[in-house]
Design a protein around this motif. Structure first.
Motif, mmCIF file in Angstrom:
data_model
loop_
_atom_site.group_PDB
_atom_site.id
_atom_site.type_symbol
_atom_site.label_atom_id
_atom_site.label_comp_id
_atom_site.label_asym_id
_atom_site.label_seq_id
_atom_site.Cartn_x
_atom_site.Cartn_y
_atom_site.Cartn_z
ATOM 1 N N GLN A 12 0.833 -1.207 0.000
ATOM 2 C CA GLN A 12 0.000 0.000 0.000
ATOM 3 C C GLN A 12 0.864 1.251 0.000
ATOM 4 O OE1 GLN A 12 -2.479 -0.601 3.406
ATOM 5 N NE2 GLN A 12 -3.868 -1.982 2.321
ATOM 6 N N GLY A 13 1.970 1.230 0.742
ATOM 7 C CA GLY A 13 2.880 2.371 0.770
ATOM 8 C C GLY A 13 3.505 2.636 -0.586
ATOM 9 N N LEU A 14 3.843 1.572 -1.302
ATOM 10 C CA LEU A 14 4.408 1.731 -2.640
ATOM 11 C C LEU A 14 3.404 2.398 -3.578
ATOM 12 C CD1 LEU A 14 6.743 1.162 -4.630
ATOM 13 C CD2 LEU A 14 5.645 -1.021 -5.106
ATOM 14 N N ARG A 15 2.152 1.990 -3.493
ATOM 15 C CA ARG A 15 1.131 2.604 -4.351
ATOM 16 C C ARG A 15 0.891 4.060 -3.990
ATOM 17 N NH1 ARG A 15 -4.238 0.010 -5.033
ATOM 18 N NH2 ARG A 15 -4.449 1.715 -6.472
ATOM 19 N N ARG A 16 1.018 4.413 -2.700
ATOM 20 C CA ARG A 16 0.842 5.822 -2.300
ATOM 21 C C ARG A 16 2.012 6.673 -2.801
ATOM 22 N NH1 ARG A 16 -1.024 3.691 2.549
ATOM 23 N NH2 ARG A 16 1.016 3.986 3.503
ATOM 24 N N ARG A 17 3.233 6.131 -2.716
ATOM 25 C CA ARG A 17 4.416 6.893 -3.139
ATOM 26 C C ARG A 17 4.530 7.007 -4.653
ATOM 27 N NH1 ARG A 17 6.462 3.498 0.699
ATOM 28 N NH2 ARG A 17 7.498 2.189 -0.836
ATOM 29 N N GLY A 23 -1.448 -1.292 -9.126
ATOM 30 C CA GLY A 23 -1.695 -2.479 -8.329
ATOM 31 C C GLY A 23 -0.405 -3.211 -8.032
ATOM 32 N N THR A 24 -0.388 -3.928 -6.901
ATOM 33 C CA THR A 24 0.782 -4.702 -6.510
ATOM 34 C C THR A 24 0.337 -6.055 -5.960
ATOM 35 O OG1 THR A 24 0.745 -3.727 -4.314
ATOM 36 C CG2 THR A 24 2.180 -2.686 -5.930
ATOM 37 N N VAL A 25 1.162 -7.067 -6.207
ATOM 38 C CA VAL A 25 0.881 -8.417 -5.717
ATOM 39 C C VAL A 25 2.192 -9.025 -5.234
ATOM 40 C CG1 VAL A 25 0.221 -10.755 -6.412
ATOM 41 C CG2 VAL A 25 -1.096 -8.816 -7.212
ATOM 42 N N LEU A 26 2.143 -9.642 -4.073
ATOM 43 C CA LEU A 26 3.271 -10.419 -3.570
ATOM 44 C C LEU A 26 2.808 -11.860 -3.515
ATOM 45 C CD1 LEU A 26 6.184 -10.115 -2.449
ATOM 46 C CD2 LEU A 26 5.149 -10.217 -0.188
ATOM 47 N N ALA A 27 3.523 -12.728 -4.229
ATOM 48 C CA ALA A 27 3.124 -14.132 -4.340
ATOM 49 C C ALA A 27 4.335 -15.029 -4.160
ATOM 50 C CB ALA A 27 2.499 -14.389 -5.713
ATOM 51 N N LEU A 32 1.030 -19.081 -5.281
ATOM 52 C CA LEU A 32 0.053 -18.810 -4.232
ATOM 53 C C LEU A 32 0.191 -17.378 -3.740
ATOM 54 C CD1 LEU A 32 0.244 -22.127 -2.217
ATOM 55 C CD2 LEU A 32 -1.446 -21.442 -3.911
ATOM 56 N N LEU A 33 -0.924 -16.725 -3.540
ATOM 57 C CA LEU A 33 -0.972 -15.329 -3.127
ATOM 58 C C LEU A 33 -0.517 -15.181 -1.681
ATOM 59 C CD1 LEU A 33 -1.899 -12.440 -3.918
ATOM 60 C CD2 LEU A 33 -4.126 -13.046 -2.974
ATOM 61 N N ILE A 34 0.362 -14.205 -1.431
ATOM 62 C CA ILE A 34 0.795 -13.881 -0.072
ATOM 63 C C ILE A 34 0.096 -12.614 0.393
ATOM 64 C CG2 ILE A 34 2.759 -13.214 1.368
ATOM 65 C CD1 ILE A 34 4.510 -14.934 -0.498
ATOM 66 N N SER A 35 0.164 -11.550 -0.421
ATOM 67 C CA SER A 35 -0.464 -10.283 -0.074
ATOM 68 C C SER A 35 -0.702 -9.509 -1.365
ATOM 69 C CB SER A 35 0.454 -9.492 0.865
ATOM 70 O OG SER A 35 -0.179 -8.310 1.276
ATOM 71 N N SER A 36 -1.690 -8.622 -1.355
ATOM 72 C CA SER A 36 -1.947 -7.855 -2.577
ATOM 73 C C SER A 36 -2.576 -6.512 -2.267
ATOM 74 C CB SER A 36 -2.852 -8.629 -3.535
ATOM 75 O OG SER A 36 -4.176 -8.608 -3.056
ATOM 76 N N ASP A 37 -2.415 -5.612 -3.197
ATOM 77 C CA ASP A 37 -3.083 -4.319 -3.207
ATOM 78 C C ASP A 37 -3.449 -4.068 -4.672
ATOM 79 O OD1 ASP A 37 -4.109 -1.895 -2.415
ATOM 80 O OD2 ASP A 37 -2.195 -0.861 -2.582
ATOM 81 N N ALA A 90 9.648 -15.929 -3.326
ATOM 82 C CA ALA A 90 8.552 -14.972 -3.458
ATOM 83 C C ALA A 90 8.762 -14.101 -4.694
ATOM 84 C CB ALA A 90 8.442 -14.101 -2.211
ATOM 85 N N LEU A 91 7.670 -13.501 -5.158
ATOM 86 C CA LEU A 91 7.691 -12.636 -6.340
ATOM 87 C C LEU A 91 6.905 -11.366 -6.051
ATOM 88 C CD1 LEU A 91 6.744 -15.358 -8.969
ATOM 89 C CD2 LEU A 91 9.022 -14.426 -8.558
ATOM 90 N N LEU A 92 7.432 -10.232 -6.472
ATOM 91 C CA LEU A 92 6.726 -8.959 -6.390
ATOM 92 C C LEU A 92 6.303 -8.589 -7.799
ATOM 93 C CD1 LEU A 92 5.838 -6.332 -4.952
ATOM 94 C CD2 LEU A 92 8.122 -5.432 -5.467
ATOM 95 N N THR A 93 5.004 -8.377 -7.994
ATOM 96 C CA THR A 93 4.479 -8.000 -9.308
ATOM 97 C C THR A 93 3.825 -6.634 -9.204
ATOM 98 O OG1 THR A 93 4.116 -10.304 -9.893
ATOM 99 C CG2 THR A 93 2.929 -8.670 -11.176
ATOM 100 N N LEU A 94 4.194 -5.733 -10.109
ATOM 101 C CA LEU A 94 3.644 -4.383 -10.145
ATOM 102 C C LEU A 94 2.891 -4.184 -11.442
ATOM 103 C CD1 LEU A 94 6.840 -2.409 -9.057
ATOM 104 C CD2 LEU A 94 5.044 -3.312 -7.598
ATOM 105 N N VAL A 95 1.740 -3.536 -11.359
ATOM 106 C CA VAL A 95 0.972 -3.145 -12.539
ATOM 107 C C VAL A 95 1.115 -1.634 -12.639
ATOM 108 C CG1 VAL A 95 -1.280 -3.126 -13.645
ATOM 109 C CG2 VAL A 95 -0.640 -5.039 -12.162
#
Length: 167
Positions: A12-17, A23-27, A32-37, A90-95
Motif C-alpha cells: 500500500q505504501g508503494l502505491r501511495r508513493r 496495483g501490486t501483488v506479492l506471491a 500462491l498469493l501472499i499479499s496484494s493491493d 517470493a515474487l513482487l508483481t507491479l501493474v
C-alpha cells in the motif's frame, strides 16, 4: 506483526508513493498469493501468472547462460506488468500505468524486494516441515494407478501390439 501484514503495508505504501503503480501483488514462486493491493483484477490469478512468468524467465536465463533471472516486463496497450523475484521463494508483481518511469520504479521496487525477501524467508523458516519418509519398505501414503511398491514388477498386457515411436 506477521510478515503478510507487514508486506501488505509495504504494498500500500508503494502505491501511495508511486501514483503510476495501479496495483501490486506479492506471491510465492509456487503461484500462491501472499499479499496484494490490486483493486481491479483478481489477485490470485495474477499471482499464478506471475509464477508462470517467473518460471519461463528463469528457464530462459538458464538457457542463455547470462546470469540469474532479475525481472520480467510485459508491455501492454495500457501500461505494463513487472515481476521481480523477492528472495528465494517470493515474487513482487507491479501493474503500472502508461508512461511510468520504469527506471525509478525499478529502484524502489528492488529496495522493497530486498526488505521483503528476508522477512518472508524468516516467516517460512518458522513453520516446521514434515520429515520425508526414508524407509523404502514403508507403504505409500497415496497410491495412484502408476505407482508401484519397491520390488514389484510391472506386467505388459499381451494384447497390446503397438509400440511408442522413438523420440
Amino acid at each position: 506483526m506477521n510478515a503478510e501484514t507487514m508486506m501488505g503495508t509495504e504494498l500500500q505504501g508503494l502505491r501511495r508513493r508511486r501514483p503510476e503503480v495501479t496495483g501490486t501483488v506479492l506471491a510465492g514462486t509456487d503461484g500462491l498469493l501472499i499479499s496484494s493491493d490490486l483493486p481491479l483484477t483478481d489477485a490470485t490469478y495474477l499471482a499464478a501468472l506471475a509464477a508462470a512468468s517467473y518460471g519461463v524467465g528463469n528457464r530462459m536465463a538458464a538457457t542463455v547462460r547470462q546470469g540469474p533471472f532479475h525481472e520480467s516486463v510485459v508491455h501492454t496497450g495500457a501500461g505494463c506488468v513487472i515481476t521481480y523475484p523477492a528472495g528465494g521463494d517470493a515474487l513482487l508483481t507491479l501493474v503500472a500505468a502508461p508512461g511510468a518511469d520504469l527506471v525509478a520504479l525499478r529502484e524502489e521496487a528492488l529496495a522493497m524486494v530486498h526488505r521483503a525477501g528476508p522477512a518472508l524467508a524468516a516467516c517460512r523458516r518458522s513453520t516446521p516441515l514434515t520429515p520425508l519418509q526414508t524407509d523404502p519398505h514403508t507403504p505409500l501414503a497415496v497410491r495412484t494407478p502408476m505407482s508401484t511398491l519397491p520390488g514389484q514388477r510391472t506386467r505388459r498386457d499381451p494384447h497390446i501390439t503397438w509400440r511408442r515411436p522413438p523420440i
